[in-house]
Design a protein around this motif. Structure first.
Motif, PDB file in Angstrom:
ATOM      1  N   GLU A   1      46.637  54.571  -7.078  1.00 39.19           N
ATOM      2  CA  GLU A   1      46.432  55.862  -7.572  1.00 39.19           C
ATOM      3  C   GLU A   1      45.200  57.170  -8.349  1.00 39.19           C
ATOM      4  N   HIS A   2      44.823  57.293  -7.115  1.00 42.17           N
ATOM      5  CA  HIS A   2      43.404  58.068  -5.979  1.00 42.17           C
ATOM      6  C   HIS A   2      43.913  59.501  -6.352  1.00 42.17           C
ATOM      7  N   PRO A   3      43.119  60.342  -6.440  1.00 43.43           N
ATOM      8  CA  PRO A   3      43.792  61.833  -6.599  1.00 43.43           C
ATOM      9  C   PRO A   3      44.013  62.220  -5.226  1.00 43.43           C
ATOM     10  N   ASP A   4      43.060  61.276  -4.269  1.00 44.34           N
ATOM     11  CA  ASP A   4      43.281  61.880  -2.744  1.00 44.34           C
ATOM     12  C   ASP A   4      43.532  61.143  -2.045  1.00 44.34           C
ATOM     13  N   ALA A   5      44.712  60.214  -2.348  1.00 40.00           N
ATOM     14  CA  ALA A   5      44.880  59.359  -1.765  1.00 40.00           C
ATOM     15  C   ALA A   5      46.152  59.396  -0.337  1.00 40.00           C
ATOM     16  N   GLU A   6      47.180  60.868  -0.826  1.00 34.98           N
ATOM     17  CA  GLU A   6      48.109  60.863  -0.134  1.00 34.98           C
ATOM     18  C   GLU A   6      47.760  62.074   0.702  1.00 34.98           C
ATOM     19  N   LYS A   7      46.332  62.538   0.731  1.00 35.00           N
ATOM     20  CA  LYS A   7      45.541  63.186   1.788  1.00 35.00           C
ATOM     21  C   LYS A   7      44.695  61.951   2.350  1.00 35.00           C
TER      22      LYS A   7
ATOM     23  N   LEU B   1      44.652  59.628   7.801  1.00 35.79           N
ATOM     24  CA  LEU B   1      45.038  58.026   8.842  1.00 35.79           C
ATOM     25  C   LEU B   1      45.883  57.766   9.478  1.00 35.79           C
ATOM     26  N   ALA B   2      46.810  58.735   9.032  1.00 31.80           N
ATOM     27  CA  ALA B   2      47.887  59.401  10.595  1.00 31.80           C
ATOM     28  C   ALA B   2      48.143  59.278  11.103  1.00 31.80           C
ATOM     29  N   ARG B   3      47.003  60.417  10.633  1.00 33.02           N
ATOM     30  CA  ARG B   3      47.031  61.781  12.437  1.00 33.02           C
ATOM     31  C   ARG B   3      45.448  61.555  12.498  1.00 33.02           C
ATOM     32  N   PHE B   4      44.978  59.920  12.609  1.00 26.65           N
ATOM     33  CA  PHE B   4      43.533  59.332  13.610  1.00 26.65           C
ATOM     34  C   PHE B   4      44.466  58.590  14.257  1.00 26.65           C
ATOM     35  N   TYR B   5      45.383  57.844  14.349  1.00 25.78           N
ATOM     36  CA  TYR B   5      46.497  57.190  14.546  1.00 25.78           C
ATOM     37  C   TYR B   5      47.711  57.671  15.262  1.00 25.78           C
ATOM     38  N   SER B   6      47.491  58.532  15.822  1.00 24.09           N
ATOM     39  CA  SER B   6      48.718  59.943  16.022  1.00 24.09           C
ATOM     40  C   SER B   6      48.955  59.274  16.905  1.00 24.09           C
ATOM     41  N   GLU B   7      48.764  58.192  18.073  1.00 24.30           N
ATOM     42  CA  GLU B   7      49.119  57.646  19.385  1.00 24.30           C
ATOM     43  C   GLU B   7      50.149  56.614  19.248  1.00 24.30           C
ATOM     44  N   ASP B   8      50.561  56.013  17.982  1.00 23.21           N
ATOM     45  CA  ASP B   8      51.049  54.633  17.170  1.00 23.21           C
ATOM     46  C   ASP B   8      51.862  55.164  16.207  1.00 23.21           C
ATOM     47  N   ILE B   9      51.895  56.572  15.644  1.00 27.96           N
ATOM     48  CA  ILE B   9      52.375  57.325  14.207  1.00 27.96           C
ATOM     49  C   ILE B   9      53.159  58.320  15.122  1.00 27.96           C
ATOM     50  N   SER B  10      53.965  58.546  14.887  1.00 28.98           N
ATOM     51  CA  SER B  10      54.755  59.740  15.769  1.00 28.98           C
ATOM     52  C   SER B  10      54.710  61.347  14.696  1.00 28.98           C
ATOM     53  N   LYS B  11      54.981  60.403  13.588  1.00 33.16           N
ATOM     54  CA  LYS B  11      55.049  61.612  12.553  1.00 33.16           C
ATOM     55  C   LYS B  11      54.823  61.543  11.507  1.00 33.16           C
ATOM     56  N   PRO B  12      52.983  62.047  11.557  1.00 27.68           N
ATOM     57  CA  PRO B  12      52.101  61.475  10.161  1.00 27.68           C
ATOM     58  C   PRO B  12      52.450  61.610   9.413  1.00 27.68           C
ATOM     59  N   GLU B  13      53.998  62.794   9.214  1.00 32.62           N
ATOM     60  CA  GLU B  13      54.016  63.255   7.702  1.00 32.62           C
ATOM     61  C   GLU B  13      55.265  62.334   7.139  1.00 32.62           C
ATOM     62  N   GLU B  14      56.038  61.862   7.511  1.00 32.84           N
ATOM     63  CA  GLU B  14      56.340  60.220   7.122  1.00 32.84           C
ATOM     64  C   GLU B  14      55.771  59.286   6.879  1.00 32.84           C
ATOM     65  N   VAL B  15      54.559  59.031   6.924  1.00 33.69           N
ATOM     66  CA  VAL B  15      53.685  58.049   6.039  1.00 33.69           C
ATOM     67  C   VAL B  15      53.282  58.163   4.833  1.00 33.69           C
TER      68      VAL B  15
ATOM     69  N   ARG C   1      60.867  47.240   7.903  1.00 41.07           N
ATOM     70  CA  ARG C   1      62.097  48.364   8.708  1.00 41.07           C
ATOM     71  C   ARG C   1      62.152  49.478   7.499  1.00 41.07           C
ATOM     72  N   ALA C   2      61.953  49.635   6.303  1.00 38.58           N
ATOM     73  CA  ALA C   2      61.891  51.282   5.506  1.00 38.58           C
ATOM     74  C   ALA C   2      60.672  51.742   5.427  1.00 38.58           C
ATOM     75  N   TYR C   3      59.772  50.059   5.574  1.00 33.77           N
ATOM     76  CA  TYR C   3      58.119  51.599   5.162  1.00 33.77           C
ATOM     77  C   TYR C   3      57.573  51.036   7.355  1.00 33.77           C
ATOM     78  N   PRO C   4      58.384  51.809   7.936  1.00 30.27           N
ATOM     79  CA  PRO C   4      58.061  51.231   9.741  1.00 30.27           C
ATOM     80  C   PRO C   4      56.396  51.413   9.817  1.00 30.27           C
ATOM     81  N   ASN C   5      55.841  52.567   9.624  1.00 26.76           N
ATOM     82  CA  ASN C   5      54.772  53.362  10.120  1.00 26.76           C
ATOM     83  C   ASN C   5      53.541  52.590   9.014  1.00 26.76           C
ATOM     84  N   LEU C   6      54.631  52.243   7.605  1.00 27.20           N
ATOM     85  CA  LEU C   6      52.719  51.501   6.981  1.00 27.20           C
ATOM     86  C   LEU C   6      52.829  50.482   7.028  1.00 27.20           C
TER      87      LEU C   6
END
Length: 222
Positions: free
Chosen positions: A85-91, A96-110, A144-149
């Motif tokens: 519930e932190h205000p900057d949680a989604e940010k 974090l997803a962009r830092f591991y862009s090689e493992d996460i193809s679409k950071p926005e989906e995370v 499977r529902a949250y693969p990137n997470l």
């Protein structure tokens, strides 16, 4: 530590007393304080010049070795349910997803998966820590529902806290890849190194042989 050292010295027939040095007389200048005088007690001198000096080196080495890990751990604080519930949680999750862009193809989906899982976590009123989320996802077939997470949680649980394992692997490498094995390919070298480093893990040999036998048809039956 001093008691242990004395015990080891007695067992080795070595002296247990600190070597005493002859006190040297020196002329004191008018602007010197009493603290500037050399330490006469050999035990206190050893404690000051050796023991404290070694401790300072240890502390400095620990700070240098774990500084990178601390910065890395800050990226994963968003995976802690207490920070959902932190205000900057989604940010933070997007960062974090962009830092591991090689493992996460679409950071926005995370971010979308995080938003959905956070809502589910709140509705079910669960009380889990960061280490329990991945087993929860796998046990309920939700990875499977949250693969990137799930990928981010796997990365978090496999981050080493130090470089000791890597250094140990390199020390084993020179024993495995010797002069006579200079033409070994990368796959075989990696497998032999893994077997050597993780030799303490119990392996079911019958299961390994059975899996090897079923990989493809062979003339000999195992």
């Amino acid at each position: 530590m001093e008691s242990t050292a004395k015990k080891m010295a007695i067992e080795s027939n070595a002296t247990t007393e600190f070597a005493e040095e002859r006190a040297r007389k020196r002329k004191r200048h008018f602007d010197e304080d009493a603290e500037d005088d050399p330490i006469q007690d050999s035990r206190i001198r050893f404690k000051t010049e050796v023991y404290f000096y070694v401790l300072d080196i240890f502390v400095g080495q620990f700070e240098n070795r774990f500084s990178d890990f601390k910065e890395m751990a800050k990226l994963f604080t968003v995976l802690n349910p207490k920070r959902f519930e932190h205000p900057d949680a989604e940010k933070k999750m997007l960062e974090l997803a962009r830092f591991y862009s090689e493992d996460i193809s679409k950071p926005e989906e995370v971010v979308e998966e995080f938003h959905s899982f956070r809502k589910l976590y709140s509705e079910l009123a669960m009380d889990l820590n960061s280490d329990a989320i991945l087993p929860f996802l796998i046990a309920n077939d939700m990875d499977r529902a949250y693969p990137n997470l799930a990928i981010l949680h796997r990365i978090y649980k496999t981050i080493p806290i130090s470089s000791a394992s890597a250094e140990r692997s390199f020390s084993r490498l020179k024993l495995i890849k010797s002069y006579l094995r200079s033409c070994m390919d990368e796959a075989r070298l990696s497998n032999l190194t893994l077997l050597c480093v993780e030799r303490d893990i119990n392996i079911d040999k019958d299961r390994v042989v059975g899996r090897f036998a079923t990989m493809k048809e062979r003339r000999m039956a195992f």
